[in-house]
Design an enzyme around this catalytic site. Sequence first.
Site, mmCIF file in Angstrom:
data_model
loop_
_atom_site.group_PDB
_atom_site.id
_atom_site.type_symbol
_atom_site.label_atom_id
_atom_site.label_comp_id
_atom_site.label_asym_id
_atom_site.label_seq_id
_atom_site.Cartn_x
_atom_site.Cartn_y
_atom_site.Cartn_z
ATOM 1 N N GLY A 225 0.852 -1.185 0.000
ATOM 2 C CA GLY A 225 0.000 0.000 0.000
ATOM 3 C C GLY A 225 0.880 1.223 0.000
ATOM 4 O O GLY A 225 1.947 1.222 -0.614
ATOM 5 N N CYS A 228 3.376 5.133 -2.981
ATOM 6 C CA CYS A 228 4.007 5.022 -4.303
ATOM 7 C C CYS A 228 3.637 3.793 -5.119
ATOM 8 O O CYS A 228 3.263 3.916 -6.287
ATOM 9 C CB CYS A 228 5.520 5.127 -4.156
ATOM 10 S SG CYS A 228 6.022 6.799 -3.682
HETATM 11 N N1 LIG Z 1 7.517 9.658 -0.900
HETATM 12 C C1 LIG Z 1 8.370 8.810 -1.450
HETATM 13 O O1 LIG Z 1 8.813 7.845 -0.812
HETATM 14 C C2 LIG Z 1 8.833 9.018 -2.860
HETATM 15 C C3 LIG Z 1 9.993 8.387 -3.306
HETATM 16 C C4 LIG Z 1 10.416 8.581 -4.605
HETATM 17 C C5 LIG Z 1 9.664 9.364 -5.476
HETATM 18 N N2 LIG Z 1 8.531 9.946 -5.037
HETATM 19 C C6 LIG Z 1 7.762 10.771 -5.992
HETATM 20 O O2 LIG Z 1 8.041 12.149 -5.758
HETATM 21 C C7 LIG Z 1 6.866 12.941 -5.960
HETATM 22 C C8 LIG Z 1 6.558 13.715 -4.696
HETATM 23 O O3 LIG Z 1 6.343 12.799 -3.653
HETATM 24 P P1 LIG Z 1 6.314 13.247 -2.120
HETATM 25 O O4 LIG Z 1 6.258 11.981 -1.343
HETATM 26 O O5 LIG Z 1 7.377 14.239 -1.811
HETATM 27 O O6 LIG Z 1 4.887 13.968 -2.078
HETATM 28 P P2 LIG Z 1 4.269 14.797 -0.852
HETATM 29 O O7 LIG Z 1 2.797 14.648 -0.954
HETATM 30 O O8 LIG Z 1 4.973 14.432 0.423
HETATM 31 O O9 LIG Z 1 4.665 16.307 -1.202
HETATM 32 C C9 LIG Z 1 4.164 17.004 -2.280
HETATM 33 C C10 LIG Z 1 4.160 18.485 -1.925
HETATM 34 O O10 LIG Z 1 3.652 19.186 -3.067
HETATM 35 C C11 LIG Z 1 2.754 20.216 -2.603
HETATM 36 N N3 LIG Z 1 1.784 20.492 -3.644
HETATM 37 C C12 LIG Z 1 0.665 19.801 -3.950
HETATM 38 N N4 LIG Z 1 0.035 20.352 -4.986
HETATM 39 C C13 LIG Z 1 0.764 21.430 -5.342
HETATM 40 C C14 LIG Z 1 0.620 22.400 -6.356
HETATM 41 N N5 LIG Z 1 -0.424 22.384 -7.201
HETATM 42 N N6 LIG Z 1 1.572 23.343 -6.462
HETATM 43 C C15 LIG Z 1 2.614 23.371 -5.608
HETATM 44 N N7 LIG Z 1 2.802 22.494 -4.613
HETATM 45 C C16 LIG Z 1 1.880 21.519 -4.498
HETATM 46 C C17 LIG Z 1 2.124 19.638 -1.344
HETATM 47 O O11 LIG Z 1 1.672 20.669 -0.476
HETATM 48 C C18 LIG Z 1 3.258 18.812 -0.745
HETATM 49 O O12 LIG Z 1 3.986 19.569 0.218
HETATM 50 C C19 LIG Z 1 5.783 11.965 -6.408
HETATM 51 O O13 LIG Z 1 5.750 11.903 -7.800
HETATM 52 C C20 LIG Z 1 6.252 10.635 -5.836
HETATM 53 O O14 LIG Z 1 5.788 9.529 -6.578
HETATM 54 C C21 LIG Z 1 8.108 9.822 -3.748
#
Ligand SMILES: NC(=O)c1ccc[n+]([C@@H]2O[C@H](COP(=O)([O-])OP(=O)(O)OC[C@H]3O[C@@H](n4cnc5c(N)ncnc54)[C@H](O)[C@@H]3O)[C@@H](O)[C@H]2O)c1
Length: 278
Positions: A225, A228
């Site tokens: 779950g 990602c």
């Molecule tokens: N979390 C993980 O373990 C991980 C690992 C590798 C890659 N990723 C990828 O990285 C990306 C980000 O993941 P994350 O975990 O950091 O997400 P997250 O949800 O923790 O953070 C995203 C941030 O973007 C902001 N946001 C949302 N909509 C917005 C908008 N329209 N304009 C500006 N800011 C906005 C949110 O307020 C939030 O702070 C995703 O594509 C994810 O698949 C995540």
Amino acid sequence: MANIGIVGYGFVGTAVEYGFKDDHNIRIYDKYKEEFDTLEGVVKSSELIFVCLPTPYKDENMNIDLSIMDENIEGISKYAKNTDKIVIIKSTVVPGTTRNYSNQYPDVNFCFNPEFLREAHHLEDFVNPDRTVIGADKEEVLARVAQLYRKKMPHVPMFMTDPTTAELVKYFSNLFLATKVTFANEMSEFCDALEVDYNEVKGMVTADRRISDSHLEITKEGGFGGKCFPKDLVALIGLGKKLGLEPSLLEAVWEKNLKVRKKQDWKDIPFVSSNQKK
Ligand SMILES: NC(=O)c1ccc[n+]([C@@H]2O[C@H](COP(=O)([O-])OP(=O)(O)OC[C@H]3O[C@@H](n4cnc5c(N)ncnc54)[C@H](O)[C@@H]3O)[C@@H](O)[C@H]2O)c1
């Protein structure tokens, strides 16, 4: 010292800040965190702009939802066009997305740089990766992003390639691990039916060095779950269908996971499904 911008300050954005803050100036934009800068301010004052925004999946048609990316890439491009700024996409996006943005905004330099951190260890993982992958079509873009990472992580293996290859590496990695979880869950069903102990079997299986013991644990929630794996699996299935492929194994993994996962927790995590953005 470079001026680095971060767009989207969640797990990935905070990790990028943590990794580079000692040697560089950092500016941050996040639509929902008003204590930071504006998008215009961040882009205008930064040479390298990391895009760390959510890339949810669309519930209704098994696809990636790039609307948050599109809105921000448009805004960033306004201030990054005809400059030597580099827009470094860290968000997980389906293969072809970075080149689509390059075609849409030909006067902007784009790069795709997948992130492999685990959420529970996001800061340490960011500075201790197994490898760095940088995907860009322009040599000078690859060189400048490579230089940033080499300075911080000189001993980490680095791969430089085109953006579509780099994008696929991220899905290959995540979906291989998701499939491994599903496989483990199915094997545990055999163990239960045969009245043998799954962990005993697993111990003997993973003595084979070709099979690492990661992602073979059977958790009480069952299956996989979180933020990602589910959304990335749906996104690649959607791309596969668009490409005229039959991603039947990935579809079976999705179906099986819906059966073995007790609660579809990803539906309650902000920004994972497009029906549930915040
Ligand atoms: N979390 C993980 O373990 C991980 C690992 C590798 C890659 N990723 C990828 O990285 C990306 C980000 O993941 P994350 O975990 O950091 O997400 P997250 O949800 O923790 O953070 C995203 C941030 O973007 C902001 N946001 C949302 N909509 C917005 C908008 N329209 N304009 C500006 N800011 C906005 C949110 O307020 C939030 O702070 C995703 O594509 C994810 O698949 C995540």
